[in-house]
Design a protein around this motif. Structure first.
Motif, PDB file in Angstrom:
ATOM      1  N   UNK A 101       0.985  -3.104  31.555  1.00  0.00           N
ATOM      2  CA  UNK A 101       0.641  -1.942  30.908  1.00  0.00           C
ATOM      3  C   UNK A 101       1.528  -1.606  29.661  1.00  0.00           C
ATOM      4  N   UNK A 102       2.945  -2.207  29.753  1.00  0.00           N
ATOM      5  CA  UNK A 102       3.675  -2.256  28.676  1.00  0.00           C
ATOM      6  C   UNK A 102       2.957  -3.215  27.506  1.00  0.00           C
ATOM      7  N   UNK A 103       2.178  -4.183  28.014  1.00  0.00           N
ATOM      8  CA  UNK A 103       1.904  -5.205  27.000  1.00  0.00           C
ATOM      9  C   UNK A 103       0.474  -4.669  26.159  1.00  0.00           C
ATOM     10  N   UNK A 137      14.449  -7.975  31.936  1.00  0.00           N
ATOM     11  CA  UNK A 137      13.485  -8.914  31.429  1.00  0.00           C
ATOM     12  C   UNK A 137      13.212  -8.858  30.058  1.00  0.00           C
ATOM     13  N   UNK A 138      12.956  -7.741  29.658  1.00  0.00           N
ATOM     14  CA  UNK A 138      12.559  -7.475  28.162  1.00  0.00           C
ATOM     15  C   UNK A 138      13.782  -7.617  27.237  1.00  0.00           C
ATOM     16  N   UNK A 146       7.012 -12.998  18.776  1.00  0.00           N
ATOM     17  CA  UNK A 146       5.981 -11.889  18.100  1.00  0.00           C
ATOM     18  C   UNK A 146       5.763 -10.973  19.381  1.00  0.00           C
ATOM     19  N   UNK A 147       6.120  -9.447  19.195  1.00  0.00           N
ATOM     20  CA  UNK A 147       5.582  -8.572  19.980  1.00  0.00           C
ATOM     21  C   UNK A 147       6.771  -8.271  21.110  1.00  0.00           C
ATOM     22  N   UNK A 148       7.903  -8.692  21.142  1.00  0.00           N
ATOM     23  CA  UNK A 148       9.017  -8.700  22.299  1.00  0.00           C
ATOM     24  C   UNK A 148       9.704  -7.289  21.627  1.00  0.00           C
TER      25      UNK A 148
END
Length: 301
Positions: A101-103, A137-138, A146-148
């Protein structure tokens, strides 16, 4: 009969003793037939000692990763939780769903998952088994990928909004110890502050929150005007030498309530914080919550 009646506890006392809030206890009873209490003529719930034991048994299963729907059958069959039981896939599944969902930046799905879990599981368990691992984890992902950074900031913002809504409702009725939660990292937002706020508010603490802490020396004024039972300083970044060597020791010497520190700063500055007179908790919000509760209970005894 009089002795038996004296041993029955109302739902608020059971929540305080077990860490399972009344909403979750009612959900277990309503949806799964678990922990059915006695009822007064007016319908108020009263719990016997054996029902507190059942709650502890349920918590043992949940901590091993067994879903509450499966726990109901195990309790009815009177199966004892085995110490060697391997952790089931419940929390891994929930973690995968949260990350998915986060992605997709799907705040509605995140809110639905969070709402369901908080209705069925104790907040410390959701924090320790889901929110903390996902946050870790994040944070461990390469910032250059890219995107992290965007996913991490989205999680921080979502957590903050969820905690704010929950706290606004809970704090109106809170009657527990008065606790200051202060971010001393100098960062604009500290997600561990939100997780700790969730845990302590759920336990009935009256909270004062400082998202971006003023100079530590000014916290003395806050304590003078609004006496506290404890101060909890939270941080994930290195502190500047002035704060460590002057402001924090001065604060510890001027306030009468105990000072605690939580978050990665307890590992980054363990010696300096101890020298300043501050009790170190954990980098984990869930474990820090447990440690501070135990410390305050010990002081009260």
């Amino acid at each position: 009969m009089h002795t038996q009646e004296n041993s029955l506890l109302p739902i608020r006392e059971v929540a305080r003793a077990t860490g399972v809030n009344p909403v979750t206890l009612r959900a277990w009873e309503r949806r799964y037939g678990l922990v059915k209490p006695h009822r007064t003529p007016k319908g108020h719930r009263l719990y016997a000692p054996e029902q507190l034991q059942q709650i502890q048994q349920i918590l043992t299963w949940l901590e091993r990763g067994v879903a509450i729907s499966q726990v109901a059958a195990l309790v009815r069959e009177q199966v004892e939780p085995a110490p060697s039981l391997e952790r089931a896939s419940l929390w891994q599944h929930q973690s995968d769903a949260l990350l998915f969902s986060l992605a997709r930046f799907d705040n509605r799905q995140l809110a639905a998952q969070y709402r369901d879990l908080m209705g069925l599981y104790p907040a410390p368990l959701v924090c320790a088994q889901l929110l903390e691992p996902v946050l870790a984890e994040l944070e461990q992902r390469p910032a250059s990928q890219y995107g992290n950074q965007l996913e991490k900031q989205f999680l921080h913002s979502w957590l903050h909004s969820q905690m704010a809504a929950r706290l606004a409702m809970q704090q109106e009725q809170a009657q527990g110890p008065r606790l200051l939660l202060a971010n001393i990292s100098g960062t604009s937002h500290e997600p561990r502050l939100d997780l700790l706020s969730l845990l302590f508010s759920d336990a009935g603490f009256r909270l004062l929150r400082l998202e971006a802490c003023p100079p530590a020396s000014e916290l003395t004024l806050l304590h003078e005007r609004r006496p506290l039972d404890a101060m909890l300083l939270v941080g994930s970044q290195r502190l500047d030498p002035t704060t460590l060597e002057r402001d924090l020791p001065r604060l510890a010497g001027q306030v009468s309530c105990p000072l605690f520190a939580a978050g990665p700063i307890v590992q980054l500055h363990a010696g300096d914080l101890r020298d300043a007179g501050i009790t170190l908790l954990s980098s984990s919000p869930a474990l820090s919550f447990e440690q501070l509760q135990q410390a305050l209970a010990g002081d009260a005894a």
